[in-house]
Scaffold this active site. Structure first.
Site, PDB file in Angstrom:
ATOM      1  N   ASP A  52      90.815   2.665 -20.505  1.00  0.00           N
ATOM      2  CA  ASP A  52      90.126   3.091 -19.294  1.00  0.00           C
ATOM      3  C   ASP A  52      89.010   2.082 -19.066  1.00  0.00           C
ATOM      4  O   ASP A  52      88.317   1.687 -20.010  1.00  0.00           O
ATOM      5  CB  ASP A  52      89.538   4.494 -19.492  1.00  0.00           C
ATOM      6  N   SER A  94      90.553  -0.121 -12.061  1.00  0.00           N
ATOM      7  CA  SER A  94      91.070   0.602 -13.224  1.00  0.00           C
ATOM      8  C   SER A  94      91.811  -0.274 -14.221  1.00  0.00           C
ATOM      9  O   SER A  94      92.287  -1.363 -13.912  1.00  0.00           O
ATOM     10  CB  SER A  94      92.018   1.670 -12.687  1.00  0.00           C
ATOM     11  N   ARG A 112      82.821   4.552  -8.548  1.00  0.00           N
ATOM     12  CA  ARG A 112      83.712   3.854  -7.613  1.00  0.00           C
ATOM     13  C   ARG A 112      83.764   4.602  -6.292  1.00  0.00           C
ATOM     14  O   ARG A 112      83.708   5.826  -6.273  1.00  0.00           O
ATOM     15  CB  ARG A 112      85.125   3.773  -8.186  1.00  0.00           C
TER      16      ARG A 112
HETATM   17  C1  MIC Z   1      89.193   5.153 -12.871  1.00  0.00           C
HETATM   18  O1  MIC Z   1      87.991   5.425 -12.959  1.00  0.00           O
HETATM   19  O2  MIC Z   1      89.670   4.460 -11.959  1.00  0.00           O
HETATM   20  C2  MIC Z   1      90.125   5.663 -13.951  1.00  0.00           C
HETATM   21  C3  MIC Z   1      91.020   6.649 -13.339  1.00  0.00           C
HETATM   22  O3  MIC Z   1      89.393   6.289 -14.967  1.00  0.00           O
HETATM   23  C4  MIC Z   1      90.893   4.461 -14.505  1.00  0.00           C
HETATM   24  C5  MIC Z   1      91.944   4.808 -15.459  1.00  0.00           C
HETATM   25  C6  MIC Z   1      93.225   5.288 -14.834  1.00  0.00           C
HETATM   26  O4  MIC Z   1      93.647   4.779 -13.816  1.00  0.00           O
HETATM   27  O5  MIC Z   1      93.846   6.176 -15.425  1.00  0.00           O
HETATM   28  C7  MIC Z   1      90.017   3.387 -15.126  1.00  0.00           C
HETATM   29  O6  MIC Z   1      88.855   3.292 -14.829  1.00  0.00           O
HETATM   30  O7  MIC Z   1      90.537   2.579 -15.915  1.00  0.00           O
HETATM   31 FE1  SF4 Z   2      87.030   9.785 -14.940  1.00  0.00          FE
HETATM   32 FE2  SF4 Z   2      85.769   8.814 -12.858  1.00  0.00          FE
HETATM   33 FE3  SF4 Z   2      84.932   8.273 -15.251  1.00  0.00          FE
HETATM   34 FE4  SF4 Z   2      87.205   7.157 -14.405  1.00  0.00          FE
HETATM   35  S1  SF4 Z   2      85.160   6.808 -13.590  1.00  0.00           S
HETATM   36  S2  SF4 Z   2      86.842   8.117 -16.412  1.00  0.00           S
HETATM   37  S3  SF4 Z   2      87.971   8.836 -13.151  1.00  0.00           S
HETATM   38  S4  SF4 Z   2      84.968  10.297 -14.308  1.00  0.00           S
END
Ligand code: MIC
Ligand code: SF4
Length: 756
Positions: free
Chosen positions: A160, A645, A450
Site C-alpha cells: 500500500d 496507489s 488523495r
Molecule cells: C489508496 O490509498 O489509494 C489505497 C487504496 O490504499 C492504495 C492501495 C490499493 O489500491 O489497494 C494505495 O495507496 O496503495
Molecule cells: Fe485506506 Fe485511504 Fe489510507 Fe489508502 S489512504 S490506506 S484508502 S485510508
C-alpha cells in the site's frame, strides 16, 4: 510487550557495526535514511558505497504489511512461490473492503456478509503461512502498524503506498506492489534503486490552528505530485522534535502524494512517549540504548546542504493552515487565500461534507483537537452546517476516544461514525445510493490524503479539498469553503457574532489507551495441514495462471490501445470503489482497465477507436478484441503515469489482456516496478515531444527488442495510417535481473522456476 521484540533486538544488535562500517566507506557523516538503508543490506555489513539515484541495491526488510485489497493478489502470487511459511514477520489487515453507508456497526455487519469469502480466504492463507491477521473492524493498516509494529531504525515494505506512514516512528517504510512483497515473504532480497535524499528543515513551532498536516500540504505545494520521485524525504530541526509522533506519521503518510519513496524522522522523545503509551516500553528502552544510530550524525543537520541532494526549509511559526485541491493533492491554497481562489475558479462555496479520520489523520491528538471545536458548537449556540463523518484509524483509537467522551461530542453535532476502515477515502462510501455518476457539482473537505476525481464518492463532479482534521471540522461547522477560522466569525442562534477558539487537544490519552478486542488473530504454529480453498466459480477470487514467457522476438504490428491525456493515476487505470470487490479475480477486475483514462484524441473516458473495426468502444472491450485476434497493443501516457496507489492490478490487468508495452513521458516509482515485475515493457520517450507524434491509428514495431540490454534505449518504428513512419527511441531502467523477469514472463515465473 511489543510484537516480534526479538527481531527488533536483533536489528539493533548489528546496527552500530553496520552504520560505523557504512560511515567509513561513504567517507562522511550519515543521514538517518542512509543509516537505515546501509544497515539493511541483503549482504550484511556494508563494504561498498552506493550512488544515489543510480545503483540498484538488494535490501533485507524486517517486516511486511498487506491490506485486504492488495493482499489477495499478493498472497495468490505467494502461493506459487513454493514456500511453507513467510520468511519475515508479516501481517494482513482487513480495512479497504468495508463500505461506509449508515454507520460502524451496520456497515461492518454488511461487509462481513458481502465479503466473507475474501476475508475467509485471507484468514486461512494467513493462518497457513504464519501471517498475523487483523480482522475487519480492527483498523486501517497504517494506523495499526504504527500502534503495534513500527520501530525506530527499522525497514519495512507494505502493499500500500501509504506504508510510508511508519516513518513517523523513524522507520524507512516503503509502499510496493504485491510481487515485491512476495520476494521478501519468500526470503529473497528486495531490490530498490538507492534513493536520492531530500532534507526538510523545520524551524519554529506549530501553534494555534496550524497542524502537522499543513506541513505536508505545504511540501506538496512545493514539490508537486512528482517532485519526490525516487527520493527519501528526511525531516529534522526544532520543529520536528517539538511535534508529536503521530503528527510525524501524518506528514510521512502524505509524502506518498509527492511521489517520495518514503519519508522519515530521527528518533526523539515524542517517539519514546508514543512507544510507551502504546505498551512498547521494551522497544523504547532498546532504542534508547542505540539512540545516536537512530538519527542522523549531528554534522548532517547542522549543514544539510552538504549531505542532502535538495534542502527545503519551512518555518512552522509562520506556516498557515492550507487546503489542497481539488482533483490533485498538490494544489495548495493557504486558508487566507481560499476565498479569492474559490471565486476565481468557480469552486462551490457551500460545503456538503466534512470528513475526518482515515489512516492519515485519526490519532488521539487529531481527534481530541477536532472534538474541542465540535464542543464549541453547543457552547456558542452554533449549528453545524455541513454533514460530518469520522473514520477512526483503529479500534484502539476508537475505543479510547469513546471512553474519553469525544464520540459523544461529535454525535451532538450530528456526526456519523463510520467503521474503523478506509471507507470514504477509497470510494467505499455509498453517498448516493449507488448512483454517483450523474450527480451535481459540489464541494467536500476531508483530512485524507488523495483527492483525485471520483475517489471519495464516485461522483466526477465532487470537488474534494484536503486539510487538517481541525480545519475540516471548522469548515464543516461553518459550511463554507471560504471560512477562515483565524479571522472570520459565525452568527449563532441568538444572532450574535462568535469566533471559534483555537483547537486544543492531547498528544496522547491522559488515561492511556484502552481496547477490549483489538481484532488480532495469531496464525497457527504449524500451518502445513491447512487447506486454502478457492471456489472455481467464484466471482471474487481466481487462482492465477502464470503469464506466458517472452517469445524471443521483436514485438510487431502492435496497435495503439489508448493515448492517455494528462493525469493518469492508478485510480484511472484500475479504479477502486465498487471495483474493489474484484481485487482477487484478475479476469473480472480487468473489465475496468483504463476506464478512467482520458483519450487524447476525443477527451472522453472509456471511448477509444478499435483499429480492427473503426468503431469506438470501451477500453477493456477494445483490448479484448485485440487479444482475441492475437494482436499485441501499446498504451501511451503522459507524465507521472501510474501515480498514487501501489495496486499491481494496474499492471497485471493490461498484461492479462495482452498489452505489451506502456510508453510514457515519465512513471511513478511503484507503478514502473509493478509493470516490470509482471513482465511488461515500461518505457519512456527519450524525447518527450515524441508523445505528440502518436496518432490514433498507429501501429508499433519494435526493431531491437531482441537485443534488450541495460542502459540501451529501444527503437520503435511507428507506422501511421497514411503509411508514413517515425522512428523513435524509448528509454528504460531495466537492469540485468529485471530483463530476466521480462524474458520469463514475470518475476514470479522466475522465482517459481528457481524453487521448482
Ligand atoms: C489508496 O490509498 O489509494 C489505497 C487504496 O490504499 C492504495 C492501495 C490499493 O489500491 O489497494 C494505495 O495507496 O496503495
Ligand atoms: Fe485506506 Fe485511504 Fe489510507 Fe489508502 S489512504 S490506506 S484508502 S485510508
Amino acid at each position: 510487550m511489543a510484537f516480534d521484540i526479538d527481531m527488533i533486538k536483533k536489528v539493533y544488535a548489528s546496527m552500530a557495526t553496520r552504520v560505523d562500517a557504512a560511515r567509513k566507506i561513504v567517507g562522511k557523516p550519515l543521514t538517518l535514511s542512509e543509516k537505515i538503508l546501509y544497515s539493511h543490506l541483503w549482504d550484511g555489513t556494508p563494504n561498498k558505497a552506493f550512488t544515489r539515484g543510480k545503483d540498484y541495491v538488494d535490501f533485507a526488510p524486517d517486516r511486511v504489511a498487506c491490506q485486504d485489497a492488495t493482499a489477495q493478489m499478493a498472497l495468490l502470487q505467494f502461493m506459487h512461490a513454493g514456500k511453507p511459511k513467510v520468511a519475515v514477520p508479516t501481517t494482513v489487515h482487513c480495512d479497504h473492503l468495508i463500505q461506509a453507508k449508515v454507520g460502524a456497526a451496520a456497515d461492518l455487519r454488511r461487509a462481513n456478509e458481502t465479503s466473507n469469502e475474501v476475508f475467509d480466504f485471507l484468514e486461512s492463507v494467513s493462518n497457513k503461512y504464519g501471517i498475523g491477521f487483523w480482522k475487519p473492524g480492527a483498523g486501517i493498516i497504517h494506523q495499526v502498524v504504527l500502534e503495534n509494529y513500527a520501530f525506530p531504525g527499522g525497514m519495512m515494505i507494505g502493499t500500500d503506498s501509504h506504508t510510508v506512514n511508519a516513518g513517523g516512528l523513524g522507520m524507512v517504510a516503503i509502499g510496493v506492489g504485491g510481487a515485491d512483497a512476495v520476494d521478501v515473504m519468500a526470503g529473497m532480497p528486495w531490490e530498490l534503486k538507492f534513493p536520492k535524499l531530500i532534507g526538510v528543515k523545520l524551524t519554529g513551532k506549530l501553534s494555534g490552528w496550524t497542524a502537522p498536516k499543513d506541513v505536508i500540504l505545504k511540501v506538496a505545494g512545493i514539490l508537486t505530485v512528482k517532485g519526490g520521485t525516487g527520493a527519501i524525504i528526511e525531516y529534522f530541526g526544532e520543529g520536528a522534535t517539538s511535534m508529536s509522533c503521530t503528527g510525524k506519521g501524518t506528514i510521512c503518510n502524505m509524502g506518498a502524494e509527492v511521489g517520495a519513496t518514503t519519508s522519515t524522522f530521527g528518533y526523539d522523545e515524542s517517539m519514546d512517549r508514543y512507544l510507551r503509551s502504546t505498551e512498547r516500553a521494551d522497544v523504547a528502552d532498546a532504542a534508547n540504548e542505540i539512540k545516536s544510530y537512530l538519527t542522523a550524525d549531528s554534522e548532517v543537520y547542522a549543514n544539510p546542504e552538504k549531505y542532502f541532494d535538495q534542502v527545503i526549509e519551512i518555518n512552522l511559526s509562520e506556516l498557515e493552515p492550507h487546503l489542497n485541491g481539488p482533483f490533485t493533492p498538490d494544489l495548495a491554497t493557504p486558508i487566507s487565500k481560499m476565498a479569492k481562489a474559490a471565486k476565481e475558479n468557480n469552486w462551490p462555496i457551500k460545503v456538503e461534507y466534512g470528513l475526518i479520520g482515515s489512516c492519515t489523520n485519526s490519532s488521539y491528538e487529531d481527534i481530541s483537537r477536532a472534538a474541542s471545536l465540535a464542543k464549541q458548537v453547543s457552547d456558542k449556540k452554533l449549528k453545524t452546517k455541513a454533514n460530518f463523518t469520522i473514520t477512526p484509524g483503529s479500534e484502539q483509537v476508537r475505543y479510547t476516544i469513546e471512553r474519553d467522551g469525544f464520540i459523544d461530542t461529535f454525535n451532538k453535532i450530528g456526526a456519523t461514525v463510520f467503521a474503523n476502515a478506509c471507507g470514504p477515502c477509497i470510494g467505499m462510501w455509498d453517498r448516493y445510493g449507488g448512483n454517483a455518476e450523474d450527480q451535481d457539482k459540489n464541494t467536500i473537505v476531508h483530512s485524507f490524503n488523495r483527492n483525485f476525481a471520483k475517489r471519495a464518492d464516485g461522483n466526477p463532479n465532487t470537488l474534494a479539498f484536503v486539510g487538517s482534521p481541525e480545519l475540516v471540522t471548522a469548515i464543516a461547522i461553518a459550511g463554507r469553503l471560504d471560512f477562515n477560522p483565524l479571522t472570520d466569525t459565525l452568527i449563532n442562534e441568538d444572532g450574535e457574532q462568535v469566533k471559534l477558539e483555537e483547537p486544543r487537544g492531547y498528544e496522547l490519552p491522559p488515561e492511556g489507551f484502552a481496547v477490549e478486542d483489538a481484532g488480532f488473530i495469531a496464525p497457527a504454529n504449524d500451518g502445513s495441514g491447512i487447506e486454502v480453498k478457492v471456489a472455481t466459480d467464484s466471482e471474487r477470487l481466481q487462482l492465477l495462471e502464470p503469464f506466458a514467457p517472452w517469445d524471443g522476438k521483436n514485438i510487431s504490428g502492435a496497435k495503439l490501445l489508448i493515448k492517455a491525456f494528462g493525469k493518469c493515476t492508478t485510480d484511472h487505470i484500475s479504479m477502486a470503489g465498487p471495483w474493489l470487490r474484484y481485487r482477487g479475480h484478475l479476469d473480472n477486475i480487468a473489465n475496468n482497465t483504463l476506464i478512467g483514462a482520458v483519450n487524447a484524441f476525443n477527451q472522453q473516458t472509456n471511448f477509444v477507436k478499435n483499429q480492427l473495426t473503426g468503431e469506438y468502444a470501451g477500453v477493456p472491450d477494445t483490448q479484448r478484441a485485440y487479444k482475441a485476434a492475437g494482436i499485441p497493443s501499446v498504451v501511451v501516457g503522459d507524465h507521472n503515469y501510474g501515480e498514487g496507489s501501489s495496486r499491481e492490478h494496474a499492471a497485471m490487468q493490461p498484461r492479462h489482456l495482452g498489452v505489451k508495452a506502456v510508453l510514457v513521458k515519465s512513471f511513478a516509482r511503484i507503478h514502473e516496478t509493478n509493470l516490470k515485475k509482471q513482465g511488461m515493457l515500461a518505457l519512456t520517450f527519450a524525447n518527450e515531444n515524441d508523445y505528440d507524434l502518436i496518432q490514433e491509428d498507429d501501429t508499433f514495431n519494435f526493431t531491437d527488442l531482441e537485443n534488450f540490454a541495460p542502459d540501451k534505449p529501444l527503437t520503435i518504428e511507428i507506422v501511421h495510417v497514411d503509411g508514413s513512419k517515425d522512428i523513435i527511441k524509448a528509454n528504460h531502467t531495466y537492469n540485468e535481473s529485471q530483463i530476466k523477469w521480462f524474458k520469463a514472463g514475470s518475476a514470479l515465473n522466475l522465482i517459481a522456476s528457481q524453487n521448482a
